[in-house]
Design an enzyme around this catalytic site. Structure first.
Site, PDB file in Angstrom:
ATOM      1  CE  LYS A 183      26.872  71.486 -63.472  1.00 16.01           C
ATOM      2  NZ  LYS A 183      26.755  72.779 -63.540  1.00 16.01           N
TER       3      LYS A 183
ATOM      4  CB  VAL B 283      20.983  73.576 -57.057  1.00 13.00           C
ATOM      5  CG1 VAL B 283      21.492  74.946 -57.798  1.00 13.00           C
ATOM      6  CG2 VAL B 283      20.752  72.589 -58.112  1.00 13.00           C
TER       7      VAL B 283
ATOM      8  CB  SER C 199      26.488  71.778 -59.801  1.00 13.04           C
ATOM      9  OG  SER C 199      25.815  72.160 -60.841  1.00 13.04           O
TER      10      SER C 199
ATOM     11  CE1 TYR D 188      24.841  68.859 -65.980  1.00 15.43           C
ATOM     12  CE2 TYR D 188      22.812  68.794 -66.450  1.00 15.43           C
ATOM     13  CZ  TYR D 188      24.115  69.502 -65.812  1.00 15.43           C
ATOM     14  OH  TYR D 188      24.001  70.375 -64.959  1.00 15.43           O
TER      15      TYR D 188
ATOM     16  CE1 TYR E  12      26.970  76.451 -61.112  1.00 15.63           C
ATOM     17  CE2 TYR E  12      26.129  76.784 -59.243  1.00 15.63           C
ATOM     18  CZ  TYR E  12      26.199  75.963 -60.425  1.00 15.63           C
ATOM     19  OH  TYR E  12      26.023  74.733 -60.378  1.00 15.63           O
TER      20      TYR E  12
HETATM   21  N1  GLU Z   1      21.153  69.632 -62.494  1.00 19.43           N
HETATM   22  C1  GLU Z   1      21.116  71.096 -62.358  1.00 19.43           C
HETATM   23  C2  GLU Z   1      20.818  71.796 -63.731  1.00 19.43           C
HETATM   24  O1  GLU Z   1      21.296  71.431 -64.503  1.00 19.43           O
HETATM   25  C3  GLU Z   1      22.546  71.414 -61.719  1.00 19.43           C
HETATM   26  C4  GLU Z   1      22.619  72.616 -61.117  1.00 19.43           C
HETATM   27  C5  GLU Z   1      23.638  72.780 -59.976  1.00 19.43           C
HETATM   28  O2  GLU Z   1      23.811  71.981 -59.194  1.00 19.43           O
HETATM   29  O3  GLU Z   1      23.974  73.920 -59.948  1.00 19.43           O
HETATM   30  O4  GLU Z   1      19.906  72.806 -63.610  1.00 19.43           O
END
Ligand code: GLU
Length: 307
Positions: A66, A261, A63, A191, A243
């Site tokens: 992002k 993650v 993430s 993505y 989050y």
């Molecule tokens: N590729 C992971 C997902 O979409 C990213 C989640 C993350 O890093 O928090 O579930």
């Protein structure tokens, strides 16, 4: 300040906690990562890097990507981007479908999964194809990290795709609300390829310098985005970067950051430096447990915080 000594102290202090937390296990490719790893790096505006531990170990940025896709989408679409996504914290898990349904397919912010998938869709529109959008995002990451060796781990991306039912559901839900222009499957694939980019803490602490310096890389003087846009991205990182533990991170660390993650967290110290930490054991909200701890120690020991 003796940054190297501070990093070494932190490395020492977090040792007893390295066995805690849980490695991301939603895909086999990440579940096999060894938990007892720790890397921490910081890069100053003149390029000086201080690192301890596994700072050369490549890991899946997940993430953290992002932040980079949001940067590009904001650069190309400006405030129009907020017609598709919001910039408010979600207070919900990163992959919640419920909130998206309630809010008619408009994701709360670019850092929850629905928001990031939506940003990818916007980038596909801008570049004209999934392939090009993927390639340009990778090129951007290589540019800000000043490292052309950076690549995607296609096995991780494929593994995500094989298990990506919920992300696909988010994309389909947005499509049903007419808030996704391209094919949900292709958008989610793109993505996942961004999420599966591999970097280490040295590269990441270097890569975020443009966010610490009003959108301009302090080493190469390349201007990536406006000062105003950099400010917005930092604000969204502070309020939405972790989050539903974003408030907690602001409370304990007090600096804009973004977790993934894969166990990585990036942090921006405005006008000073970029920081990145890697420790794959995650807490309940999916953020690196020891990474968060290390950053809190760093903020305490250095007094660096935006507050
Ligand atoms: N590729 C992971 C997902 O979409 C990213 C989640 C993350 O890093 O928090 O579930």
């Amino acid at each position: 300040m003796d940054y190297q000594a501070i990093l070494e102290e932190i490395q020492e202090e977090i040792q007893p906690f390295l066995s805690q937390g849980k490695v991301a296990d939603y895909i086999p490719a990440l579940a096999k990562i060894k938990k007892e790893q720790f890397g921490l790096s910081l890069t100053l505006f003149d390029g000086t890097n201080y690192s301890v531990g596994a700072s050369d170990t490549l890991f899946s940025i997940q993430s953290i990507s992002k932040v980079f896709t949001f940067t590009l989408a904001l650069k190309f679409f400006g405030p129009n981007l907020y017609k598709r996504i919001g910039h408010e914290p979600s207070g919900n898990p990163f992959n919640s479908l419920v909130q998206l349904e309630y809010e008619h397919g408009k994701p709360r912010n670019p850092f929850i999964n629905a928001g990031a998938i939506n940003v990818t869709d916007a980038l596909i529109n801008y570049y004209g194809s999934e392939e090009l959008a993927y390639a340009e995002v990778l090129e951007f990451i290589r540019s800000i990290a000043d490292d052309s060796s950076i690549v995607t781990d296609e096995l991780v991306a494929q593994s995500e795709m094989d298990h990506g039912h919920r992300n696909l559901a988010l994309a389909n839900l947005m499509k049903s609300f007419k808030n996704l222009d391209n094919c949900p499957q292709r958008v989610v694939e793109t993505y996942f390829r961004h999420c599966a980019v591999e970097m280490n803490t040295k590269m990441l602490s270097r890569a975020v310098l443009y966010l610490a310096n009003h959108g301009e890389d302090p080493i190469t003087n390349k201007i990536y985005i406006s000062a105003q846009q950099a400010k917005r991205i930092n604000a969204v990182m502070l309020t939405c970067g972790h989050y539903d533990a974003s408030g907690d991170f602001a409370f304990h660390v007090g600096l804009p950051g973004k977790s993934g993650v894969g166990g990585g967290i990036i942090v921006v110290v405005p006008k000073k430096m970029g920081i990145a930490v890697f420790a794959p054991g995650l807490n309940e909200q999916g953020n690196s447990l020891v990474g968060t701890m290390a950053l809190e120690l760093f903020a305490q020991k250095t007094g660096l915080s935006i507050f």
